[in-house]
Scaffold this motif. Structure first.
Motif, short mmCIF file in Angstrom:
data_model
loop_
_atom_site.label_atom_id
_atom_site.label_comp_id
_atom_site.label_asym_id
_atom_site.label_seq_id
_atom_site.Cartn_x
_atom_site.Cartn_y
_atom_site.Cartn_z
N ARG A 1 0.83 -1.21 0.00
CA ARG A 1 0.00 0.00 0.00
C ARG A 1 0.86 1.25 0.00
O ARG A 1 0.62 2.19 -0.77
N PHE B 1 0.10 2.87 -3.42
CA PHE B 1 -1.25 3.44 -3.38
C PHE B 1 -1.45 4.60 -2.41
O PHE B 1 -2.27 5.48 -2.66
N SER B 2 -0.78 4.60 -1.30
CA SER B 2 -0.95 5.68 -0.32
C SER B 2 0.24 5.72 0.61
O SER B 2 0.60 4.70 1.20
N GLU C 1 -7.98 5.68 -1.40
CA GLU C 1 -8.80 5.99 -2.57
C GLU C 1 -8.78 4.89 -3.62
O GLU C 1 -9.81 4.54 -4.20
N THR C 2 -7.60 4.35 -3.89
CA THR C 2 -7.47 3.31 -4.92
C THR C 2 -6.79 2.09 -4.33
O THR C 2 -5.73 2.20 -3.71
N TRP C 3 -7.38 0.93 -4.56
CA TRP C 3 -6.85 -0.32 -4.02
C TRP C 3 -6.06 -1.14 -5.03
O TRP C 3 -5.50 -2.17 -4.68
N HIS C 4 -6.06 -0.74 -6.28
CA HIS C 4 -5.49 -1.65 -7.28
C HIS C 4 -4.87 -0.88 -8.44
O HIS C 4 -5.20 0.28 -8.72
N SER C 5 -3.95 -1.57 -9.13
CA SER C 5 -3.45 -1.15 -10.44
C SER C 5 -3.92 -2.23 -11.42
O SER C 5 -4.94 -2.87 -11.17
N ARG D 1 -7.46 -6.90 -15.13
CA ARG D 1 -7.70 -5.48 -14.94
C ARG D 1 -9.16 -5.21 -14.64
O ARG D 1 -9.49 -4.46 -13.70
N ALA E 1 -10.98 -3.87 -10.85
CA ALA E 1 -11.88 -2.72 -10.78
C ALA E 1 -13.24 -3.14 -10.22
O ALA E 1 -13.84 -2.42 -9.40
N GLN F 1 -12.95 -3.75 -6.36
CA GLN F 1 -12.95 -2.53 -5.58
C GLN F 1 -14.34 -1.90 -5.54
O GLN F 1 -14.78 -1.40 -4.50
N LYS G 1 -15.17 -1.62 -1.64
CA LYS G 1 -14.76 -0.37 -1.01
C LYS G 1 -15.92 0.41 -0.36
O LYS G 1 -15.76 0.92 0.77
#
Length: 371
Positions: free
Chosen positions: A166, A170-171, A279-283, A325, A329, A332, A336
């Motif tokens: 993370r 991501f953060s 805010e975002t958990w994944h690439s 991919r 998405a 999440q 989330k």
């Protein structure tokens, strides 16, 4: 994704806690090649009791591991909240999920052991401390202490509240101190002064303190947890027996007696932290689960349950989507909103007056737990 695509998918799970072990089980059932990398050199019994909700137990039934969990847990019908001196405030049955109506109370160590015990031999690799992760788009590379590298089509970051995955991808925000300490011990039922007569969780609420009694009667034990407001944010604060006794002043005399009788060497003492929503958990090839994605305070008892639900939702998304991919998405989007809500609810623990007692001169917005 097609079975042939899933079968060729190489997945690296970082962390062998709740989320990592559950993700490994769920993803391996898809046919993917799964390896788990855990920094500890051995898995040992730590922590205290937790409750596995009906929805979580249904996931285990779906994965074929229900019996493995059930045999090391106690089924509970309801939870009860009482005043510090034992007057009832509320009593509710656990939220049912289909035919499953019991929450199973289990020791954290037994839970991890049971989960890891149903994974194929050789899947878990101990002694792998993650130092770095490089996201290359459709694949990623993990680097561990000592220089070992692992390449995977999908990296699952299940490495907890201090997640390297993370923080690197991501953060960069660190954990947030709640303004609380947790003092946890597992004691014999015989040392509970007659307060445990069934398999139901009870919480006693006093001024600035909550006491949890979580029966582990299949073990002949009780998980005893005191959560109290305290301004000391050291991860592993030093406290005395008198410090702990002071938190239960005014409580039922039996709870005070339990506290007085604790072997302090066996009490897990820690400051309580969570993280702000990420805010975002994944690439395209890396995803977060469990505490790495949404560590939350324990007041709602949802940390482990949320990690299991993450694992199930991630496996569902990979099965239903046309690509990794798209699956990440979708995962999440499903999880989330729910965990954001649980994180917020878990932070609603104390009144402004109680916070002022412990953090003089601060407004409630300045001191955690957050209102």
């Amino acid at each position: 994704m097609q079975h042939s695509e899933l079968k060729n998918l190489k997945i690296a799970v970082v962390g062998a806690g709740y989320g990592g072990a559950a993700a490994a089980k769920a993803l391996s059932l898809l046919g993917a090649q799964v390896d788990v990398y855990e920094q500890a050199h051995r898995i040992r019994e730590v922590g205290a009791g937790i409750g596995l909700r009906p929805a979580t137990m249904n996931r285990f039934r779906q994965w074929g591991v229900f019996e493995a969990i059930a045999k090391v847990s106690s089924p509970s019908e309801y939870f009860e909240i009482l005043t510090a001196t034992g007057e009832p405030i509320m009593k509710e049955a656990w939220p049912a999920d289909g035919a499953q109506r019991h929450t199973h109370l289990i020791h954290r160590g037994d839970f991890i052991e049971a989960l890891l015990g149903v994974l194929p031999e050789g899947m878990v690799h101990l002694g792998h401390r993650l130092e770095g992760v490089r996201d290359l788009g459709e694949r990623s590379v993990l680097t561990f202490a000592g220089g070992k590298t692992v390449e995977a089509d999908l990296v699952v970051g299940a490495d907890g509240i201090k997640s390297v995955v993370r923080q690197q991808l991501f953060s960069d925000k660190g954990p947030v101190f709640s303004g609380e300490h947790a003092y946890r011990a597992v004691i014999s039922v015989d040392d509970a002064h007659g307060m445990v007569t069934d398999d139901n969780l009870r919480m006693y609420i006093g001024r600035g303190t909550k006491v949890y009694l979580l029966p582990l009667r299949h073990r002949g034990q009780v998980s005893f947890d005191i959560t109290a407001l305290c301004p000391d944010g050291a991860w592993n604060p030093e406290v005395t027996r008198d410090d702990v006794l002071a938190t239960v002043e005014g409580f039922d005399e039996r709870l005070i007696a339990i506290t007085r009788g604790l072997d302090m060497a066996g009490v897990n003492v820690r400051a309580v932290y969570d993280i702000d929503p990420v805010e975002t958990w994944h690439s395209d090839s890396v995803v977060l689960v469990g505490d790495a994605a949404h560590s939350m305070l324990h007041h709602q008892g949802q940390g482990a349950n949320s990690a299991i639900e993450d694992a199930g939702a991630l496996a569902d998304a990979l099965r239903e989507a046309s690509s990794v991919r798209e699956a990440l998405a979708r995962y999440q989007a499903v999880r989330k909103p729910e965990t954001d809500k649980l994180q917020a609810i878990s932070r609603q623990g104390w009144s402004a007056e109680e916070i002022e007692d412990v953090f003089p001169g601060q407004k409630p917005a300045d001191a955690a737990p957050k209102e």
